[in-house]
Enzyme design. Sequence first.
Site, PDB file in Angstrom:
ATOM      1  N   PRO A 123      -4.479 -24.311 -58.995  1.00 44.07           N
ATOM      2  CA  PRO A 123      -4.311 -23.296 -60.034  1.00 44.07           C
ATOM      3  C   PRO A 123      -3.962 -23.910 -61.386  1.00 44.07           C
ATOM      4  O   PRO A 123      -3.463 -25.042 -61.445  1.00 44.07           O
ATOM      5  CB  PRO A 123      -3.132 -22.491 -59.511  1.00 44.07           C
ATOM      6  CG  PRO A 123      -2.295 -23.512 -58.813  1.00 44.07           C
ATOM      7  CD  PRO A 123      -3.235 -24.539 -58.241  1.00 44.07           C
ATOM      8  N   ASN A 126       0.348 -24.270 -61.841  1.00 45.42           N
ATOM      9  CA  ASN A 126       1.144 -25.428 -61.387  1.00 45.42           C
ATOM     10  C   ASN A 126       0.192 -26.577 -61.085  1.00 45.42           C
ATOM     11  O   ASN A 126       0.077 -26.996 -59.943  1.00 45.42           O
ATOM     12  CB  ASN A 126       1.903 -25.105 -60.099  1.00 45.42           C
ATOM     13  CG  ASN A 126       2.537 -23.737 -60.136  1.00 45.42           C
ATOM     14  OD1 ASN A 126       3.199 -23.391 -61.103  1.00 45.42           O
ATOM     15  ND2 ASN A 126       2.320 -22.959 -59.086  1.00 45.42           N
ATOM     16  N   GLY A 206      -6.460 -17.035 -58.333  1.00 46.81           N
ATOM     17  CA  GLY A 206      -6.478 -15.597 -58.577  1.00 46.81           C
ATOM     18  C   GLY A 206      -7.299 -14.869 -57.527  1.00 46.81           C
ATOM     19  O   GLY A 206      -7.854 -15.488 -56.610  1.00 46.81           O
ATOM     20  N   CYS A 257       3.519 -18.022 -59.992  1.00 50.55           N
ATOM     21  CA  CYS A 257       3.165 -16.723 -59.397  1.00 50.55           C
ATOM     22  C   CYS A 257       4.306 -15.908 -58.811  1.00 50.55           C
ATOM     23  O   CYS A 257       4.253 -14.688 -58.831  1.00 50.55           O
ATOM     24  CB  CYS A 257       2.025 -16.885 -58.407  1.00 50.55           C
ATOM     25  SG  CYS A 257       2.280 -18.238 -57.254  1.00 50.55           S
ATOM     26  N   GLY A 551       9.999   4.273  10.810  1.00 47.83           N
ATOM     27  CA  GLY A 551       9.772   3.874   9.424  1.00 47.83           C
ATOM     28  C   GLY A 551       9.827   5.046   8.470  1.00 47.83           C
ATOM     29  O   GLY A 551      10.338   4.920   7.347  1.00 47.83           O
ATOM     30  N   LEU A 641      17.648   2.442  21.817  1.00 46.96           N
ATOM     31  CA  LEU A 641      17.143   3.639  21.127  1.00 46.96           C
ATOM     32  C   LEU A 641      15.626   3.772  21.234  1.00 46.96           C
ATOM     33  O   LEU A 641      15.072   4.798  20.861  1.00 46.96           O
ATOM     34  CB  LEU A 641      17.557   3.595  19.648  1.00 46.96           C
ATOM     35  CG  LEU A 641      19.060   3.590  19.385  1.00 46.96           C
ATOM     36  CD1 LEU A 641      19.333   3.417  17.898  1.00 46.96           C
ATOM     37  CD2 LEU A 641      19.690   4.894  19.879  1.00 46.96           C
ATOM     38  N   HIS A 739       0.465   5.217  11.023  1.00 42.01           N
ATOM     39  CA  HIS A 739       0.342   3.978  10.254  1.00 42.01           C
ATOM     40  C   HIS A 739      -0.103   2.792  11.125  1.00 42.01           C
ATOM     41  O   HIS A 739      -1.045   2.064  10.789  1.00 42.01           O
ATOM     42  CB  HIS A 739       1.681   3.681   9.578  1.00 42.01           C
ATOM     43  CG  HIS A 739       1.734   2.343   8.928  1.00 42.01           C
ATOM     44  ND1 HIS A 739       0.975   2.029   7.827  1.00 42.01           N
ATOM     45  CD2 HIS A 739       2.438   1.216   9.246  1.00 42.01           C
ATOM     46  CE1 HIS A 739       1.222   0.774   7.485  1.00 42.01           C
ATOM     47  NE2 HIS A 739       2.096   0.256   8.329  1.00 42.01           N
TER      48      HIS A 739
HETATM   49  N1  LIG Z   1       9.094   0.209   4.627  1.00 44.47           N
HETATM   50  C1  LIG Z   1       8.328  -0.640   5.242  1.00 44.47           C
HETATM   51  O1  LIG Z   1       8.538  -1.833   5.120  1.00 44.47           O
HETATM   52  C2  LIG Z   1       7.232  -0.141   6.078  1.00 44.47           C
HETATM   53  C3  LIG Z   1       6.418  -1.033   6.767  1.00 44.47           C
HETATM   54  C4  LIG Z   1       5.395  -0.513   7.576  1.00 44.47           C
HETATM   55  C5  LIG Z   1       5.222   0.850   7.673  1.00 44.47           C
HETATM   56  N2  LIG Z   1       6.001   1.688   6.940  1.00 44.47           N
HETATM   57  C6  LIG Z   1       5.863   3.134   6.989  1.00 44.47           C
HETATM   58  O2  LIG Z   1       6.583   3.633   8.104  1.00 44.47           O
HETATM   59  C7  LIG Z   1       5.966   4.827   8.540  1.00 44.47           C
HETATM   60  C8  LIG Z   1       5.676   4.735  10.009  1.00 44.47           C
HETATM   61  O3  LIG Z   1       6.873   4.536  10.711  1.00 44.47           O
HETATM   62  P1  LIG Z   1       6.864   4.484  12.276  1.00 44.47           P
HETATM   63  O4  LIG Z   1       5.662   3.787  12.725  1.00 44.47           O
HETATM   64  O5  LIG Z   1       8.183   3.929  12.685  1.00 44.47           O
HETATM   65  O6  LIG Z   1       6.714   5.974  12.700  1.00 44.47           O
HETATM   66  P2  LIG Z   1       7.469   7.290  12.203  1.00 44.47           P
HETATM   67  O7  LIG Z   1       8.766   6.961  11.662  1.00 44.47           O
HETATM   68  O8  LIG Z   1       6.541   8.048  11.359  1.00 44.47           O
HETATM   69  O9  LIG Z   1       7.677   8.020  13.562  1.00 44.47           O
HETATM   70  C9  LIG Z   1       6.574   8.534  14.280  1.00 44.47           C
HETATM   71  C10 LIG Z   1       7.056   9.510  15.324  1.00 44.47           C
HETATM   72  O10 LIG Z   1       7.768   8.821  16.336  1.00 44.47           O
HETATM   73  C11 LIG Z   1       8.938   9.538  16.664  1.00 44.47           C
HETATM   74  N3  LIG Z   1       9.898   8.604  17.184  1.00 44.47           N
HETATM   75  C12 LIG Z   1      10.548   7.650  16.508  1.00 44.47           C
HETATM   76  N4  LIG Z   1      11.346   6.978  17.347  1.00 44.47           N
HETATM   77  C13 LIG Z   1      11.224   7.490  18.539  1.00 44.47           C
HETATM   78  C14 LIG Z   1      11.811   7.224  19.794  1.00 44.47           C
HETATM   79  N5  LIG Z   1      12.669   6.219  19.956  1.00 44.47           N
HETATM   80  N6  LIG Z   1      11.489   7.985  20.829  1.00 44.47           N
HETATM   81  C15 LIG Z   1      10.595   8.986  20.690  1.00 44.47           C
HETATM   82  N7  LIG Z   1      10.000   9.295  19.535  1.00 44.47           N
HETATM   83  C16 LIG Z   1      10.325   8.543  18.480  1.00 44.47           C
HETATM   84  C17 LIG Z   1       9.337  10.185  15.393  1.00 44.47           C
HETATM   85  O11 LIG Z   1      10.188  11.275  15.642  1.00 44.47           O
HETATM   86  C18 LIG Z   1       7.990  10.575  14.810  1.00 44.47           C
HETATM   87  O12 LIG Z   1       7.599  11.817  15.292  1.00 44.47           O
HETATM   88  C19 LIG Z   1       4.707   4.990   7.748  1.00 44.47           C
HETATM   89  O13 LIG Z   1       4.949   5.859   6.665  1.00 44.47           O
HETATM   90  C20 LIG Z   1       4.458   3.609   7.234  1.00 44.47           C
HETATM   91  O14 LIG Z   1       3.680   3.614   6.054  1.00 44.47           O
HETATM   92  C21 LIG Z   1       6.992   1.207   6.178  1.00 44.47           C
HETATM   93 FE   LIG Z   2       3.175  -1.606   8.269  1.00 44.17          FE
END
Ligand SMILES: NC(=O)c1ccc[n+]([C@@H]2O[C@H](COP(=O)([O-])OP(=O)(O)OC[C@H]3O[C@@H](n4cnc5c(N)ncnc54)[C@H](O)[C@@H]3O)[C@@H](O)[C@H]2O)c1
Ligand SMILES: [Fe+2]
Length: 865
Positions: A123, A126, A206, A257, A551, A641, A739
């Site tokens: 410029p 300067n 400029g 400037c 589950g 159980l 499941h």
């Molecule tokens: N959180 C996690 O890390 C994870 C991993 C895998 C699956 N899941 C989920 O968990 C669910 C499935 O769980 P699940 O396979 O335990 O089944 P669930 O919890 O859906 O149970 C299925 C049926 O089994 C019956 N039941 C359970 N225990 C019993 C027993 N001792 N005696 C008689 N009946 C019984 C229950 O009353 C129900 O009617 C799904 O939603 C799945 O997506 C979660």
């Molecule tokens: Fe699972």
Amino acid sequence: MATATKEPPTPTDVEWADRLDGFVQRAQEASIALRKLDQETVDRIVWAMTVAGLENAVELAELAMEETHFGVLEDKVLKNYIATEFLYDYLKDKKSVGVIEEDRERALQYVAEPIGVVLALLPITNPTSTTLFKSIVCAKTRNALIMRPSPRAVRCCRRAAEVLQEAGEAVGLPPDSLQVIPDPSLEVSQYLFHHPGVDFIWTTGGPKAVAAANAAGKPCLSVGPGNAPVYVHRSADIRMAVMDILISKTFDASVICPAEQTCVIDDAIYEQVVEEFRRMGARLLTDEQSDALAARSFTDEGKVQLDVLGQSCVNLANMAGFEATDADKVLLAPLPSDLDALASHPFIAEKLMPVMGLVSSPSVEHGIRACELVTEHFGLGHTSAVYATDSDVIDRFALSIRTGRILVNAPTAVGALGGVYNSMTPTFSLGCGTWGGSNTTDNTNYRNLLNIKTVSRRQTPSQWFRVPSDTYFNPGALDNLRQLTASRPLIVTDRWTMARGVAEEVRHYLTAGAVHVYSGIEPEPTEAQIRSGIEELERFNADAIIALGGGSVMDAAKAMRLFHESPQLSVRGLSLPFLDPRKRIAEFPQVEHKVRLIAIPTTSGTGSEVSPAAVISVGKRKITLIDYSLVPDMAIVDPNLTLTMPKEITADTGIDALTHALEAAVSIFASPFTDAFCIQAANLIFTALPRAYRDGSDLEARTSMHNAATIAGLAFSNAFVGLNHALAHPVGARFGIAHGRANAIFLPHVLRYNASLPSKFMPAPGYSAYVAPEKYAEIARILGFGGRTEEDRRERLFAHVDELLAEVDEPRTLADCGVSLKEFEKALPDLAKAAFMDPSIRTNPRIPMIREVIELLEVGYSGGA
Ligand SMILES: NC(=O)c1ccc[n+]([C@@H]2O[C@H](COP(=O)([O-])OP(=O)(O)OC[C@H]3O[C@@H](n4cnc5c(N)ncnc54)[C@H](O)[C@@H]3O)[C@@H](O)[C@H]2O)c1
Ligand SMILES: [Fe+2]
């Protein structure tokens, strides 16, 4: 001496172009030599050039005065000092060659490379200081420099370049590193702008020069004109403000400037400020004098008359037909407060002479607006200043004004160059941002003249293995519930478990006075069931949740605690898709839980009692929430159980556990820690599941299965699952298939899919070789399935899985589960999309193409026949 002095090009076109090509060619040769210099040599050269600049500062200033006929000698000397001494102080310990920076934590290295041949426009304001500055910066960055001075400042620029080239050359600067092209014609610039040998254009000038450089279509750094407004608020230190402004506005007769152009003064202190200006030697013009000076300074089109630039007050007054004395430092021109009138006043423009506009301002808002208006007259992006002690006013000003530099309680002319009144980078090239045609608002310096390469070394993040604090297992483990200190526990379960009397049984182990049971959870729990659970929990004011069931119950209980403790969160926000679990957007609250969560599984499958996942149903979709904050505080894994589990549930949940083990084993997050758990879980399941299936009262088999499910849960809690679960989730939700059963349908196919050569690999730094096929073979070897070759062993694992599925009577296709073809085909696009979006897919070793997901779903429907 290789010299910057070259004769002007001769008039014939060919010769003219040849001569210019010669400049470029010499610069290219210099740049090749420059690239070979090491940091030490470069720094020695920079030092020598700095010394030469300092020693010649006065001579060069005199030359500039002689040639340009304006400015103040003493200030031009000062500018030359800033361009050498201040610049050197800034550059001396900076690296500009090779590795200039290292970030060990992020495994990044930054390597500096020169650009090559830089064409600089200089410029008129300067001339010598900019020559010194750009020459030293180019030496520091090992760039060859061709300079095009303003036609009215050629000689002084040439001399400055000559002095530096000579000094630099004595200590290793290659010949022709600095060249000045003396030809004044505009075509020369145009020719060089488009010259293939010029790598970069560095313009200071400029608006026209900036626009022309930017239009050349080459990388460039163009910095343009300023028009600095100054706002003086009533909270300002008036004496300091006035002195600063006078120092700055008189600096080199204002041919710089960033100099102050219009001073907007709070009306509460207007008179006082004007009086202080007068006392310190400024002359307040009458309206007539101001109008006469404005008429003399600009053409009717608003173009500045070159002969007024940098003139003394006396000269300017003479030119405009009034009188001033040598004692007058600055002429103050009162400008209208009305913003429209101000906008159309000729003195709103930049005044490269000791003339400054004054505006009286009734409010901060008006003051800032008046300053904005000034910048909008070719001052955007450059410089502004505010004098105030009220920090709110400073903040408001800084947020509003669009200038690259905003000086607070400091003079702009000397201040913006950096280093005198502040710690800004010293420069004679003030970036004006996009508003002023620059690509930066920096006080540009050596870094802007480098190609900086990022050398990024591969980083493999560390892995983890997290387990919940307490896990109790084997028959009788329920007894550990007695330790629970909660005073108001809530048992969460489903009505079938309730009906079997299990909740009552659990109640016996609890010492708390008040125990409440909520049995409203059903398989595949919905948000509504979870919400009513939370209401129940809050009504009862529970301090612990005991999740008792499969589950479904445990997942619902995890979600209940989460949304009870953080009601502001939503399922949608927490289940956003993600690519890397460590970088995902969804944020789970990392707070200490107020409510304890104890998980007591009654099925042997999900591992939810130790896992960070909770699967819940939203409409016909399954949503997975995953975070370690969901992990229960205590797991009680008591096989007693599970004795009541019917055959089907035993089979389905057992296969779920096996799927967890086999998916975690090949996950991209698999580790020696999780591998150990996967292998033991698979080992137990292959032996115990057929037994537990055949005879539900076989406690030993039940115990193995119950432990195996939790062990697999620990594996996938850290390595996560994969594609099998991504397919099973939407399919289970859509067709109401349990499941584990949905997993069973896809398991044989996903194993073979992962064992084959991927069409696409999963990008994961910790997974550097495709080991899924080997890992399947390794599991078979450890489990003693036999086989001589790797492939043989792998096939035996798959055969064992097929046999197990047959033994426990798992249906092998969706068709077998009663899904009609029509229903399936209708659902297919949605299923594919949902599977692709399922977070489980992120840790599968193969990244499936959507087409492959569809194929797997189809195979799941028909069995592949
Ligand atoms: N959180 C996690 O890390 C994870 C991993 C895998 C699956 N899941 C989920 O968990 C669910 C499935 O769980 P699940 O396979 O335990 O089944 P669930 O919890 O859906 O149970 C299925 C049926 O089994 C019956 N039941 C359970 N225990 C019993 C027993 N001792 N005696 C008689 N009946 C019984 C229950 O009353 C129900 O009617 C799904 O939603 C799945 O997506 C979660
Ligand atoms: Fe699972």
